[in-house]
Design an enzyme around this catalytic site. Structure first.
Site, PDB file in Angstrom:
ATOM      1  N   LYS A 338       0.839  -1.192   0.000  1.00  0.00           N
ATOM      2  CA  LYS A 338       0.000   0.000   0.000  1.00  0.00           C
ATOM      3  C   LYS A 338       0.873   1.240   0.000  1.00  0.00           C
ATOM      4  O   LYS A 338       2.091   1.158  -0.084  1.00  0.00           O
ATOM      5  CB  LYS A 338      -1.006  -0.052   1.145  1.00  0.00           C
ATOM      6  CG  LYS A 338      -1.948  -1.251   0.985  1.00  0.00           C
ATOM      7  CD  LYS A 338      -3.397  -0.949   1.233  1.00  0.00           C
ATOM      8  CE  LYS A 338      -4.026  -0.006   0.241  1.00  0.00           C
ATOM      9  NZ  LYS A 338      -5.426   0.282   0.610  1.00  0.00           N
ATOM     10  N   ASP A 393      -5.479  17.650   7.809  1.00  0.00           N
ATOM     11  CA  ASP A 393      -6.546  17.523   8.812  1.00  0.00           C
ATOM     12  C   ASP A 393      -5.887  17.326  10.178  1.00  0.00           C
ATOM     13  O   ASP A 393      -4.668  17.159  10.275  1.00  0.00           O
ATOM     14  CB  ASP A 393      -7.501  16.353   8.473  1.00  0.00           C
ATOM     15  CG  ASP A 393      -6.766  15.028   8.301  1.00  0.00           C
ATOM     16  OD1 ASP A 393      -5.930  14.700   9.161  1.00  0.00           O
ATOM     17  OD2 ASP A 393      -7.031  14.320   7.301  1.00  0.00           O
TER      18      ASP A 393
HETATM   19  C1  FPP Z   1      -6.731   1.140   6.871  1.00  0.00           C
HETATM   20  O1  FPP Z   1      -7.248   2.199   6.204  1.00  0.00           O
HETATM   21  C2  FPP Z   1      -6.563   1.470   8.339  1.00  0.00           C
HETATM   22  C3  FPP Z   1      -6.907   0.665   9.314  1.00  0.00           C
HETATM   23  C4  FPP Z   1      -7.547  -0.632   9.013  1.00  0.00           C
HETATM   24  C5  FPP Z   1      -6.601   0.966  10.754  1.00  0.00           C
HETATM   25  C6  FPP Z   1      -6.976   2.309  11.290  1.00  0.00           C
HETATM   26  C7  FPP Z   1      -6.687   2.450  12.732  1.00  0.00           C
HETATM   27  C8  FPP Z   1      -6.073   3.533  13.260  1.00  0.00           C
HETATM   28  C9  FPP Z   1      -5.629   4.632  12.408  1.00  0.00           C
HETATM   29  C10 FPP Z   1      -5.711   3.727  14.689  1.00  0.00           C
HETATM   30  C11 FPP Z   1      -6.313   2.964  15.776  1.00  0.00           C
HETATM   31  C12 FPP Z   1      -5.707   3.323  17.059  1.00  0.00           C
HETATM   32  C13 FPP Z   1      -6.338   3.636  18.212  1.00  0.00           C
HETATM   33  C14 FPP Z   1      -5.531   3.983  19.403  1.00  0.00           C
HETATM   34  C15 FPP Z   1      -7.810   3.661  18.352  1.00  0.00           C
HETATM   35  P1  FPP Z   1      -6.998   2.374   4.635  1.00  0.00           P
HETATM   36  O2  FPP Z   1      -7.253   1.097   3.915  1.00  0.00           O
HETATM   37  O3  FPP Z   1      -7.791   3.561   4.229  1.00  0.00           O
HETATM   38  O4  FPP Z   1      -5.469   2.798   4.595  1.00  0.00           O
HETATM   39  P2  FPP Z   1      -4.174   2.045   4.013  1.00  0.00           P
HETATM   40  O5  FPP Z   1      -4.338   1.906   2.539  1.00  0.00           O
HETATM   41  O6  FPP Z   1      -3.056   2.989   4.357  1.00  0.00           O
HETATM   42  O7  FPP Z   1      -4.041   0.730   4.732  1.00  0.00           O
END
Ligand code: FPP
Ligand code: K
Ligand code: ZN
Length: 478
Positions: A338, A393
């Site tokens: 990714k 943001d």
């Molecule tokens: C994928 O998004 C992202 C996740 C599955 C995890 C998100 C979790 C957090 C940011 C933090 C959680 C922490 C706490 C302390 C509650 P995407 O598919 O849009 O992004 P990607 O392509 O970068 O994986």
């Protein structure tokens, strides 16, 4: 310890030229040892460019082209001009890198704490997060947030649920993520009156209802059980110094559990995936945000030197974390195949302090990360972002700045630090210290670009961490 390494096969120069326009000049610009002494009359910006090309060397690619690899290459193409030049015309530091644009970011953060138009009402349940991200970012920039103290206490006293825990706002159901963001915000706001708005008795019962028989935690009643829950729960239990015994009404008691920590390390262990990363729940795909939650949880359960090797395969974790640092961008992605994104500066970059506390230092490229943040993630108007082309943001501002702090400061675990604090339950994370600003090869920041230190596990200022824990250690009963 034997750490599996990842080798890069030099890409054919034609392929390299596709990815880094101008890369046919790499040898012209630098000798093969990666030194670049003979810069002749190169300008500051050209020198920075040369240093960068030296530091990233050859992008890691293979010959199989897929939609994913094309997207990745396209992303590099968009980002490289920001690493090699200054398309937004920022003021530059002595390394030819955009300075940390403190004033504009501070302006954006103050706006994030202001009023919102009706069209963003859908974000209402995220209010605790917005407060946390903005306050934490302001403190990272060294801005005094004491003017927000009363507002923060008032906001969260309304968001506290009568049965315990915090929701997004008044009348909303409690949730572990909201409670986590609320407790961290209240810790940053500081002061007895602020701390006393927390109903620790009902909070203890709420957390007791989240504890599951398999050792993990759900995010809300009947909600998903994932590693965020485990991390949020121990952060809250530790900072507010709650008893570790499960409350009498905790459903997990009926299944034989007596403590919040029963089966927790073992449950985290099951979240480590086959490739070494850490996922939301056993069997899922590893992701950087969950890696930080898992490591943060283990760093609260005990000293990293003990808990990491006890519950994780550390060598393959290091391999997976290392593989998240993107080349040639220098920033991190969140999962395999990714794209680089500024928020992973913290979610992955922040893992290193904890991992290095259990192993050895020097495992990652701090300056490449700082370059990505300063050059590619500062929005031309204000705030920080995922990558060029995306809007800034509060979330990306917070986690880019936290990642910058992880790159710049050397956070060390030292059991002799703060010996008087954290002697009781979940006290391991009170023994971190800062060992000065990193000063390595190919540095990219001046003193003026250095952000404040941030506690590597709680991700708020050290003083906020110590003062809240101390207050609740000295308090008798609930
Ligand atoms: C994928 O998004 C992202 C996740 C599955 C995890 C998100 C979790 C957090 C940011 C933090 C959680 C922490 C706490 C302390 C509650 P995407 O598919 O849009 O992004 P990607 O392509 O970068 O994986
Ligand atoms: K890449
Ligand atoms: Zn992001």
């Amino acid at each position: 310890m034997a750490v599996p390494l990842r080798f890069s096969t030099p890409a054919p120069s034609s392929r390299l030229e596709e990815i880094i326009p101008g890369s046919d000049r790499i040898e012209e610009l630098s000798d093969s040892s990666g030194e670049y002494e003979d810069m002749g009359t190169a300008t500051v910006e050209e020198q920075a460019h040369i240093a960068y090309l030296n530091s990233v060397r050859i992008p890691i690619t293979d010959s199989l082209e897929t939609a994913t690899s094309r997207m990745d290459d396209k992303t590099a193409e968009i980002i490289l001009p920001f690493l090699e030049g200054n398309p937004d015309g920022f003021t530059l530091n002595t390394f030819g890198i955009p300075k940390l644009q403190r004033e504009s970011h501070a302006g954006a953060l103050e706006a994030f704490l202001g009023d919102y138009p009706a069209r963003v009402a859908f974000m209402d349940a995220s209010r605790p997060w917005i407060v946390y991200w903005a306050l934490q970012s302001l403190t990272a920039l060294g801005i005094d947030i004491s003017a927000y103290q009363k507002r923060v206490a008032h906001t969260f006293s309304l968001a506290q649920h009568p049965d315990g825990g915090f929701g997004g706002g008044y009348g909303q159901l409690p949730h572990l993520a909201c409670t986590y963001a609320a407790i961290l915000s209240l810790a940053m706001a500081g002061g007895t009156e602020t701390y006393e708005t927390i109903n620790r008795k009902t909070l203890w019962h709420f957390l007791g209802r989240m504890k599951q028989a398999d050792g993990g935690f759900t995010m809300c009643p009947g909600g998903e059980e994932d590693i965020r829950g485990a991390f949020c729960a121990v952060v809250i239990l530790s900072l507010t110094n709650l008893p570790l015994e499960l409350p009498p009404d905790a459903p997990a008691r009926k299944r034989g559990l007596t403590s919040f920590t029963d089966g927790l390390g073992e449950w985290i262990s099951k979240c480590q995936s086959w490739d070494g990363g850490i996922s939301a729940a056993p069997g899922n795909e590893a992701h950087g945000a969950y890696a930080f939650c898992g490591l943060g949880c283990l760093a609260i359960l005990g000293p990293p030197k003990e808990t990491l090797p006890k519950y994780l395969n550390v060598p393959i974790l290091i391999n997976w974390l290392s593989s998240r640092q993107c080349s040639p961008e220098g920033g991190y992605n969140g999962r395999t195949n990714k794209l680089v994104d500024g928020c992973y500066s913290h979610w992955v970059g922040g893992c290193w302090s904890i991992v290095e506390a259990a192993t050895t230092t020097g495992l990652w490229n701090r300056t490449a990360l700082a370059r990505y943040i300063l050059s590619a993630c500062q929005d031309e108007e204000a705030g920080l972002r995922d990558k060029p082309g995306k809007n800034s943001d509060a979330y990306h501002t917070c986690y880019n700045l936290a990642g910058l702090s992880a790159a710049q400061h050397q956070y060390k675990y030292d059991e002799n630090v703060n010996k008087g604090l954290g002697t009781g339950n979940l006290g391991a994370a009170y023994h971190w210290k800062t060992e000065g600003v990193y000063d390595g090869k190919n540095n990219v920041w001046d003193e003026g670009d250095v952000v404040k230190t941030i506690h590597p596990v709680f991700v708020i200022p050290y003083m906020s961490v110590y003062e809240m824990r101390k207050y609740f250690e000295e308090k008798e009963g609930f």
